[in-house]
Every structure is written in C-alpha cells, then in structure tokens.
Design a protein around this motif. Structure first.
Motif: not given
Lengths: 300, 298
Positions: A232, A234, B119-125, B233, B236-238
C-alpha cells in the motif's frame, strides 16, 4: 428494560457465563443483544459500502456509472471491464509485477535480518546491547519524512532510481520487525537453548535449527504487516519511481488522477484488482492479520 | 544453574555482531545518517547542480514567514481532530463487538476492519466517485433530503472535510482493534458487581467500561495524532497533485513533499521535516502531561 441487570446476574447460569466469558450487563445472547446487532449491521454496511459500490461500478457501463439517480444493479454484467484494464493501462501488468517483487523482497530480507537481530537482542550478552537497542527503537519515534530526502539522495547516488531494489531498499531494514521478534525470542524458554548447547551447537545452529523453527507465528506476523505496508505504500515509491513501467501499483493508480482518465468502470476494475491481493490475504488470514495489526500500534 | 548467570559468564560479543551487523549497517545508512543529514540540510540551500551551501537559519526564517505553513499546520490539525472524533465512536463500537454471546462477530469484524488494509491510492478512486458532484452517490443521497451537495473535492472549502471523512472511515477499524485488546483486559467480576449494585447497562458502560479503558484510549489518541499529522497518501490520492484546491487543503507532509520534489527546494523541505518532528514531539509531550488528569491505571 426491567428484567435486566439484577435479575440476570443473580441467576446461576448467567453467573457462570460471566465468570467464563467476561460478560457484562445482561446474561447473554439472543434477542437481548438486539441493539448490538442493529448498530453493528448498519455501521458495517456503511463501512463496506465503498467496496461493494466499487465492485458494482466495475461491472457496469460508463452510462450506468454516470447516471442520476445511480444505477444500483447493472443491466448486464460487464466482465469486459476487467480485460480492458490491460488495454487502457498498458503498464498495469508490469506495475503489478513491481509491487509483487518489492513486497517479496522486503518480506524475505526483513524476516531474515530482523530475526537475526531480534534473536541477538533477546538472548545474547554483549557490550552496548541496551544502548544499541534503544537507538534502534528511536527510529520508530521519528516521522518517516525526516529520512526521506537523504534516503532519496543515497538511492539516486547508487543509481537505483526506478529499480525494484531502490523501491524496496530502506524498507529492507525494519526496527519494528526487530522489536516484535525480540519480544518473541525473549519469551522462549531457556531450557531449549541449554539443551542445544549441551549437544555442542554453536550460536548460529541454536538460532537456525532450534529457535527459528519454533517462530512461525511471530514471523508470520512480521510478514503480514510488511506485506500490507509494502503493497500500500505511496510516498517513498512515488519519490523514487518516475517511469510508468517501473512504478508499483499504488503510484500508478495515484498518478492516474492527474491524467483525466474518465473511463470510470475500468478505473474501478483496476483499483479493485490492485487491492485484491491484500483483501484476499485479509479474508483468508483474518485472525492473524488482526493480531498483527494490534501489534502495529507501536509503529508510529 | 540459571541461564542468565551462564550467559553473564560468557559474553557473546563476536556472535552478537554477526547477528545484528547486517541490520545495523542498513539502519545506519538509511536511518541514522539521514536523520543527521536532514538536520544539517535544514541549515543549507541545495544548489541547482548538486552541492549545498550553508545558509544558517534562513530556512527557518522562511518557515515563519511563509503563509503556506500556518495554513498547512491548520489543515493538518483539522484533519487530525476529525479523525480523533472516531475514537469515542470506536469505544462504543468496540464494546458492542466484544459483547459476550454476540454471534457473527467475525463477520462484523471483516466489515469494520476491511478499510484498514485497503490500499489508500485505490480506495481513493472509489471515494472520488462517491464524492463526484455530477453523479456521485453522496450528493444524490443529499438531494433526497433536499440538500444541494457541494463540489466536495474540487472546492477548497469542502475538500478537507471530504478527505477527513475518508480518514475517519479508514482508521475506525484500527481504533476498534486497539480498544478490543483493552476490553478483554477488564475483569468480568466488575460487571457482575456493578449489576448486583443495580447499575443499568448504560451506567456500567460509563462507570466501568470507559474508566478502565482509558489507558487504551490514551494510547490510541497518541497513535491517532501521530498518524493524523503524517497525512499524505489519502490527500494525494483523493485530490491529485494538479487539483487547484490543493494549495488551500494541503497537509504539512504534502507541503514537505511539494517543496522537496516539486520545487526542488530540499533545504527548506528539510526545515519543514524538522517542524513536523517538533510538532509531533510537542503533541506527544502534551498528551503525556494531560494523561494524569484522565487516564486511570488501576
């Protein structure tokens, strides 16, 4: 409710149960916990809604995803979206590979190095042990941003930017893993070690042949926490990988936002695929993952 | 003979260094050295072609006058405060999840703990879709009760709220795990005694559960504050780095990242990193001071 506290606590059955299981308030099960079932079900549904919604959207058409009111059940299930991930995001497969390699590398190296060091800190007498261990733990109290720029310079000077080794590197050395395994080795009985010593085993043999084979659960905890954190992660990989084909998935997905991708169903499919390995790991090893996470409170 | 004495008699210095050597070498290069290095760098300016120049307190002076810093500190504080609101909620939820005789507990745990491992980057989507102002689920639900939802992630006023809600959602399960550990340590006799004294469930919750849980709650406030202050994280991702609302919503760590790798001003970024260290240290010290007032070590 008039029948509760006093009445149930004085009945023999409730009393026994209280002593066994840590009962509180009313005796037990059944309709009496109705408030808990209601709140937990409602709360739980809110908690998993994003995952369910992600799955639904990943199987819908673009028109359904952007409709108002939202389409809760797609007319025909669009499995194609999962195939299209690899057309629309040509680097998805290689990013997946990078994530997997980085994670495997971190897990394997960390387990070996942390087990060795944790063993020494727990079971060997040497000069400076206390101070060195305290210094090691102090790493955990400092926010990781403090290390970031110099770590980047080192990786850059080693020529490891955009490589799997460079992305994995600082994470190969873990103070937290060492701490967990030191706790574990401290709790092992002395008699094991003494018996092996009498048989003429040296320190390495005691560690490798006697202690390590009995350390499965502790090593599994470290492996699980490292896998989740590494998969996970980043900020660090974002800094050291700039080419799309050499990024891990987390970075690949996060940088998609900037590119005005608007094929929403495919994006949902991609993000679900990216999370899938960890979600499956969690569902399969639920109890162990939760145990590990309870330890990870220490990790600042 | 006690083995402690055996081991005390025979030191393992050489063996010990074989065992800790590889780890300590890596730690020295990737953690100890960087720590000193960042401290030193915070007094320098990085040249465009490598090399650094000593500038004394210049970076810290900039830190005090840069209008972005107080804004970022405030944003980070707001985010942390909102995530902290999850603690009382998780005390309640943890007490429900640990009710004796509760069935399907594993099922509820899966639901509440899933966001922690996502994963923050994925759930942010997904959250971006939920927050979408044209067709998002949230604004649709709001419209049902007659509220015209905001632009959420695209608007400077609401973006921070949007990020904080996701942060709260993502950290709730972790709080429940920590508190469940504390709950299991409460002796059941106490509830029995309280029942015999005629204390109703509500009264038991506030007179037995909460006071005995304060050490866990204290631990949790420290961890939550430390994690909250390192917000990156999700933000940035959101929002994405090109979001125009970012300058009004950025966290301290985002500002650090932007200065170090966007503006390439690594000396100033190092000073920001030192500020993050100082603030986290300060919060922790203050919490330990306040601890005496409310934490109950029975």
């Amino acid at each position: 409710m008039p029948d509760t506290a006093v009445a149930s606590a004085t009945t023999g059955r409730a009393r026994t149960r209280a002593l066994q299981g840590g009962t509180r308030r009313r005796g037990s099960r059944g309709p009496r916990n109705i408030d808990a079932y209601l709140v937990l079900t409602l709360g739980g549904l809110i908690m998993i809604f994003p995952f369910v919604w992600q799955l639904i959207m990943s199987l819908s058409t673009q028109a359904e995803v952007t409709s108002v009111p939202p389409t809760l059940v797609p007319e025909a299930v669009q499995w194609r979206n999962y195939v299209d991930v690899f057309d629309l995001l040509p680097f998805a497969a290689s990013q997946f590979t990078v994530s997997a390699l980085v994670t495997v590398m971190r897990v394997v190296v960390q387990m070996i190095l942390c087990a060795m060091a944790g063993y020494a800190f727990a079971r060997m007498q040497f000069r400076g042990r206390g101070i060195i261990f305290a210094l090691l733990l102090s790493i955990l109290m400092v926010p990781s941003q403090i290390y970031l720029i110099p770590q980047y310079s080192i990786i850059q000077n080693m020529g490891l930017l955009n490589t799997v080794l460079g992305i994995a590197m600082p994470g190969l050395f873990s103070a937290f893993g060492t701490f967990l395994l030191r706790q574990h080795f401290s709790s092992m009985p002395d008699s094991l070690e003494e018996a092996a010593r009498l048989d003429g085993a040296n320190q390495w043999q005691i560690f490798w042949k006697v202690m390590l084979p009995l350390s499965g659960p502790a090593l599994a905890s470290v492996a699980i926490l490292t896998t989740i954190a590494s998969w996970n992660d980043l900020l660090w990989p974002l800094v050291v990988s700039t080419y799309e084909e050499s990024m891990p998935l987390a970075v690949g997905l996060a940088t998609l936002q900037g590119q005005h991708m608007t094929n929403y169903p495919v994006m949902m499919a991609a993000s679900l695929l990216a999370m899938a390995p960890i979600l499956i790991l969690f569902l399969v090893l639920q109890r162990r993952v939760v145990e590990g996470l309870a330890h990870s409170g220490m990790k600042g | 003979m006690s083995s402690d004495r055996t081991r005390a008699l025979k030191r393992d210095d050489a063996w010990a260094w074989i065992f800790i050597g590889p780890l300590m070498a890596g730690v020295a290069v990737f953690y100890f050295w960087p720590l000193l290095s960042t401290f030193y760098n915070s007094f320098t300016e990085f040249g465009a072609f490598g090399g650094t120049q000593w500038t004394g307190l210049e970076n810290y002076r900039t830190l005090l006058t840069d209008g972005e810093v107080p804004r970022a500190v405030l944003n980070t504080l707001i985010y942390t405060a909102v995530v902290m609101l999850g603690i009382p909620l998780s005390v309640y939820l943890a007490s429900l999840l640990n009710r004796p005789g509760l069935r399907f507990a594993w099922f509820y745990r899966v639901m509440f703990f899933m966001p922690i491992v996502a994963m923050p980057a994925a759930i942010a989507m997904v959250w971006r879709m939920i927050y979408n102002s044209d067709f998002g689920m949230l604004n649709y639900l709001l419209s049902l009760i007659g509220i015209d939802g905001p632009y959420w992630i695209a608007s400077p006023g609401w973006a921070l709220a949007a990020v904080s809600i996701v942060g709260l959602w993502a950290s709730l399960g972790f709080s429940i795990i920590i508190l469940s550990g504390g709950l299991r340590g409460i002796p059941p006799e106490l509830y029995e005694a309280a029942s015999l004294d005629g204390a109703a469930p509500m009264r038991q919750f506030f007179s037995v559960t909460v006071p005995l849980l304060t050490p866990s709650i204290f631990f949790l406030t420290i961890i939550t504050a430390i994690n909250g202050f390192q917000l990156f994280d999700l933000l940035y991702a959101l929002m994405g780095p090109t979001n125009p609302a970012m300058s009004r919503t950025q966290s301290l760590v985002y500002l650090f990242y932007e200065q170090a790798f966007g503006q390439n001003d690594k000396g100033y970024a190092s000073a920001i990193a030192m500020l993050i260290l100082a603030i986290i240290g300060l919060i922790t010290v203050v919490q330990f001071r306040l601890q005496k007032k409310w934490v109950n070590y029975a």
